[in-house]
Scaffold this motif. Structure first.
Motif: not given
Length: 199
Positions: A78, A82, A86, A115
């Motif tokens: 995870k 993420r 980003r 997200v």
């Protein structure tokens, strides 16, 4: 004195069982996911028809994150996923493809991953991309041709930058390379089988 000895034996037994379970689970997730009998390989360069399930920018590659909330490997991945969102969301369209026989809402999945990106509940996309385990990444170029289908990393927690396969592939595509440099571990599926987590 006897009671103290029994407590020590109980604690040692508990620690031994916990250690054995951790070792077993670690070993299981280091083994490749068994290839399903019905599996049909999908070659790099194959056009992946998403049938207008999402509105993507025609000038951006697409990054599909195949995710199962019940899969421990998906949970370990995870933070890494993420960070990719980003870092690249301004030049890449991201979406999550949920691979589970449980019912979830898009909001629940976004909360679990952390997200705000599109969420799909369509297992046929996995077949089209040649995905049979989670977590897996599929990267499509701007013409929706499969550029990469494989693992995120050789490390269970996605912490080894040298084997950050999905990131390496994404950088290769964005830099105009027809192929990216990664080893065989990138393309051999590891993680949970689909659609039920039972590696």
């Amino acid at each position: 004195m006897v009671r103290k000895g029994l407590v020590i034996i109980w604690l040692v037994s508990l620690l031994s069982v916990t250690g054995a379970l951790f070792w077993y689970n670690d070993l299981i997730y280091q083994l490749p996911t068994p290839v399903p009998d019905h599996y049909r390989p999908v070659s790099k360069g194959t056009k992946i028809d998403l049938e207008n399930k999402l509105q993507f920018s025609p000038d951006k590659p697409v990054f599909l994150h195949f995710y199962n909330p019940e899969c421990p490997c998906s949970r370990f991945n995870k933070n890494h996923f993420r960070s990719l969102v980003r870092q690249y969301r301004h030049v890449v369209d991201f979406a999550v493809v949920v691979m589970s026989d449980q019912s979830y809402t898009p909001e629940t999945i976004r909360d679990k991953i952390g997200v705000n990106i599109p969420v799909l509940f369509d297992s046929s996309i996995a077949d089209k991309c040649g995905v049979y385990s989670t977590p897996q990444a599929a990267i499509l170029d701007t013409r929706q041709r499969l550029y990469y289908r494989g693992n995120y990393n050789s490390s269970r927690y996605c912490t080894d930058e040298k084997t950050s396969y999905a990131k390496i592939a994404l950088a290769g595509l964005l830099n105009g390379r027809s192929t990216a440099a990664y080893d065989d571990l990138a393309l051999k599926s590891y993680g949970c089988t689909l659609p039920v987590c039972k590696n």
